[in-house]
Design an enzyme around this catalytic site. Structure first.
Site, PDB file in Angstrom:
ATOM      1  CG  HIS A 252     -29.138  45.474  63.471  1.00  0.00           C
ATOM      2  ND1 HIS A 252     -30.531  44.908  62.775  1.00  0.00           N
ATOM      3  CD2 HIS A 252     -28.487  45.738  62.447  1.00  0.00           C
ATOM      4  CE1 HIS A 252     -30.374  44.521  61.729  1.00  0.00           C
ATOM      5  NE2 HIS A 252     -29.145  44.985  61.335  1.00  0.00           N
TER       6      HIS A 252
ATOM      7  CB  CYS B 171     -64.856  42.497  43.652  1.00  0.00           C
ATOM      8  SG  CYS B 171     -63.899  41.557  42.498  1.00  0.00           S
TER       9      CYS B 171
END
Length: 835
Positions: free
Chosen positions: A462, A787
């Site tokens: 699974h 940044c």
């Protein structure tokens, strides 16, 4: 309380598999429709019947629980507490409501006709949205094995209730299925007393290549599907029949039928069979032949569950391929197909069968620690062991573990060891789930995680199926990942090769809206001599433009400092807060303000110490509400249509001054300790009014803005156009967050694939806002920086250096490239000025 109701005159429908076809989908669901098709095709399917979806709806309507049931499950699935309450109440409603007598009698009568009332049966859910070609609901509902007459009715009702587990509610919502239109049928089949069982992919589950993958283990197949055991794995060329690879695992446990109770139990595999090969060449030949028949029947690659009874010899090879199955002949010694569903994870655009891609690399698996896997393939010996010696993963260190590459992709992240479901709350965005085996209850956490590593399981478990569907890289069947790895350790998963390496660069921060960084690549550190920081600093290119670095994870500070960066242009505090597992409000409420301050101080201090005396610019909290909602206390977060445009950044801080001043107290404590290289930066300001109010709270926290460097981020067009007023507030610096600035300027969501190509940080409008801001700041002697993610792009670096920006702050792995680019541009500008 037991609810009693009288059923209406609507007849209860029980359909025998012999009579079911694909046209009965609405009545019997995907699983039963598939079994009926296989039965009609003459394939060996255990006999059985279906309790129809109409029966389920009749149960809900005639007992009067339908309205309350669907109202209960109408919740936001991202709200974990609400989801848990909804699932508990919904299942309680179904289990505590008595089954009307006509339904009871019909089910028991069908059971008695199956095997004179003495059959041991498997009771399996068959939802009407399950096993569709575009959405595998693998494991979303329940299966009960070895059920006798006394437990049959409860098992049917439990199957109905399993339609409303947390994972099922969550999964349906993610796939867009309304709860009140998804019905559920229940398949009741005679059990195969399996000696051997497993799963078969009739084509490669990722590429669609014509390679059959078979996984096999001793006992019932539930051990393979659930991931409780690492199965043998066989790869066969479907066109030629050549066995390309055989991996024999150490199979420690098996699921069997308890002879006394009749129930399914887990039992240790006898020592002499643990390392024994489960399937012979003749077994494989017949299985592949059967798989070819199934795929041809449906016209699409299939995921097939199979079982072989406990007869003697190679029962697969001995059986007559053309013979119909006699329901009265028993199941001992025969091959049976238990289920078939379409493979939903194949990328048609990259199908090896169409494009000729060599997928051999995806079929190899090395030897797990402790010798849990033996390669017996006829392929070249190096192909089977190459994953342990391959040196192409330059970003990570030594191979710590090998297993099955169950879901493709390479990703690095922090290990989160999950031993119980209570541990799932610790799994955050970008983390790696490490568990003995995953369960369907983990699906919400799997979606948050960057990758999956398990001790047990194979490509058809699974965990593997759901990982592929979610697009999450996974390595399963490693043997002992939960013991070998440490919580919080950074490792790199290679879901193609099936390897787990120590170290690596986490990806989530490289894609962060402000270009924040995670842990740097070891290769990048080695490039500059991580063991000799002085040498790195001495050898870095000398530039007038400071080249700093972005960071998110404090533990990465030492190696980031080794790059020779001139400081930190952006240190995000979000990770420090999110790692606590609680929202700031909840953490302060339960642990106290001092504890919250300590969390921030500890994280920031690591970075400030590593870079001292180079400056470290720390951005105050800027997490959108959807990130906080995943934490304890997140139930109080507002639900916003677009959190990136919502209650975040300084606007949230100003609305919650008590929390904000507690956050600022951490900066005050750092200054008191002596870390005068720390700088405060406020995110997502719009104008001077925002900045003035934030400055006032800075003063209230005991921080003198005239003595301590502080500044703001320019992330909106409003802030750029209001720069004159912002500069007048006394800021020492401004920093551009180009991801947000670009999105807000161009009205482009870079995560929207339809318009992502329009996202351009170098768009003239974006550059105009940046350049005009730089010009104003230069006139007022205010430093400027970038940044955002764009700081790592040479074209942006060139444009900004030419505009006179003070510093650029790229990702860790781009520091040296940016240093060289900045030097090149500066040299060109210098030459141009004298020519």
């Amino acid at each position: 309380m037991v609810v009693v109701a009288v059923v209406s005159d609507t007849p209860m429908t029980v359909l025998w598999l012999d009579d079911v076809t694909a046209t009965d989908f609405d009545s019997v669901g995907g699983k039963a429709a598939s079994l009926g098709e296989l039965t009609a095709a003459g394939l060996p399917v255990p006999p059985g019947f279906v309790v129809s979806a109409e029966t389920y709806r009749s149960f809900l309507d005639d007992t009067g629980i339908a309205e309350e049931l669907f109202e209960v499950v109408d919740v936001d699935p991202s709200d974990s507490e609400a989801l848990a309450r909804a699932a508990e109440r919904a299942q309680e409603l179904i289990r505590e409501t008595e089954m009307p007598e006509p339904i009871r009698e019909s089910i028991l009568a069908a059971y008695d006709d199956l095997d004179d009332g003495a059959a041991s049966v498997a009771v399996r859910s068959s939802a009407t949205a399950e096993d569709l070609p575009d959405a595998s609901f693998a494991g979303a509902q329940e299966t009960f094995l070895n059920v006798d007459r006394s437990r049959l009715l409860d098992s049917v009702r439990d199957c109905w209730a399993s339609l409303f587990t947390q994972r099922a509610i969550y999964y349906r919502n993610k796939k867009g299925f309304d709860h009140d239109v998804v019905n559920i049928a229940v398949v009741v089949q005679r059990m195969v007393d399996a000696e051997r069982s497993g799963v078969m992919f009739t084509s490669h589950p990722t590429t669609g290549d014509s390679r059959v993958i078979v996984e096999a283990a001793w006992g019932l197949g539930e051990a393979v599907v659930s991931g409780a055991v690492s199965p043998d794995r066989y790869v066969v060329d479907r066109e030629t029949g050549e066995i390309l690879q055989v991996d024999v695992s150490t199979k420690k446990v098996m699921h069997v039928r308890d002879e006394e109770t009749g129930e399914t139990i887990e039992r240790a595999v006898p020592e002499d069979r643990r390392d024994e090969r489960v399937l012979s060449e003749a077994d494989l030949e017949r299985l592949v032949e059967m798989g070819e028949t199934v795929q041809t029947h449906y016209g699409d690659p299939q995921d097939v569950e199979w079982a072989i009874g406990d007869g003697e010899g190679d029962v697969v090879a001995d059986a007559d391929p053309d013979a119909d199955v006699d329901p009265d002949s028993g199941t001992r010694g025969d091959l049976f197909l238990l289920q078939s569903r379409p493979i939903t994870t194949i990328d048609d655009g990259e199908s090896a069968g169409e494009e000729g891609v060599d997928t051999a690399a995806t079929e190899t698996a090395g030897t797990a620690d402790g010798g849990t896997r033996t390669d017996e393939s006829a392929a070249d010996e190096s192909a089977a062991t190459g994953s342990t010696t391959d040196d192409s993963d330059d970003d990570a260190g030594e191979v710590a573990l090998t297993g099955f590459g169950a879901s493709p992709g390479t990703v690095a992240g922090k290990v989160r060891i999950v031993r119980t479901l209570d541990h799932l709350d610790r799994v955050g965005e970008g983390d790696l789930i490490v568990a003995e085996m995953t369960t369907p209850d983990m699906v919400p956490a799997m979606e948050r995680a960057a990758g999956i590593i398990t001790d047990e399981g194979g490509m058809t478990s699974h965990a593997s199926i759901i990982s592929r569907e979610l697009g999450v890289p996974a390595v399963v069947g490693t043997g002992d990942a939960t013991e070998t790895l440490s919580d919080g350790e950074v490792v790199t998963i290679d879901g193609d090769k099936g390897t787990v390496r120590r170290g690596g660069t986490t990806p989530e921060d490289e894609a962060d809206d402000e270009g924040g960084e995670s842990e740097p690549k070891p290769a990048a550190a080695a490039q500059v001599g991580a063991s000799d920081r002085a040498a790195a600093l001495a050898s870095k290119p000398m530039t007038a433009t400071d080249v700093k670095v972005n960071l998110s994870v404090p533990d990465a500070a030492e190696r980031a400092a080794d790059t020779g960066a001139d400081g930190v242009g952006l240190l995000r505090t979000e990770h420090m807060v999110l790692s606590t597992g609680k929202t700031p409000e909840r953490y302060i409420e339960e642990e106290g303000a001092d504890a919250f301050v300590s969390e921030l101080v500890d994280g920031i201090q690591k970075v400030a110490e590593a870079f001292y005396p180079r400056p470290v610019r720390v951005r105050t909290l800027d997490a959108p509400t959807d990130e906080f909602r995943e934490l304890e206390g997140g139930e109080n977060e507002p639900h916003e249509h677009n959190p990136m445009l919502g209650w975040r950044g300084v606007r949230r801080s100003l609305d919650q001054p008590d929390v904000f001043t507690t956050e600022l107290a951490a900066f005050r404590q750092l200054y008191d300790i002596g870390y005068d290289n720390v700088e405060v930066m406020f995110p997502l300001v719009n104008d001077a009014e925002d900045v003035v109010r934030a400055r006032e709270l800075l003063v209230e926290a005991g921080i003198d803005p005239d003595k301590r460097p502080w500044g703001v981020m320019i992330e909106t067009p409003a802030a750029a156009l209001s720069i004159d007023g912002i500069v007048d507030t006394g800021v020492d610096f401004v920093s551009f967050g180009t991801n947000d600035l670009t999105q807000y300027t161009l009205a482009v969501d870079r995560n929207n694939e339809r318009i992502a190509d329009r996202f351009d940080e170098l768009h003239p409008a974006v550059l105009e806002l940046i350049e005009s801001t730089i010009e104003t700041c230069r006139e007022e002697d205010v430093s400027t920086s970038i940044c955002g993610q764009a700081a790592s792009k040479p074209a942006m670096v060139e444009a900004l250096v030419e505009a006179g920006i003070t510093s650029v702050s790229p990702n860790v792995d781009a520091v040296h490239d940016v240093q060289r680019e900045a030097k090149r541009v500066e040299q060109r500008l210098l030459l141009d000025s004298v020519r």
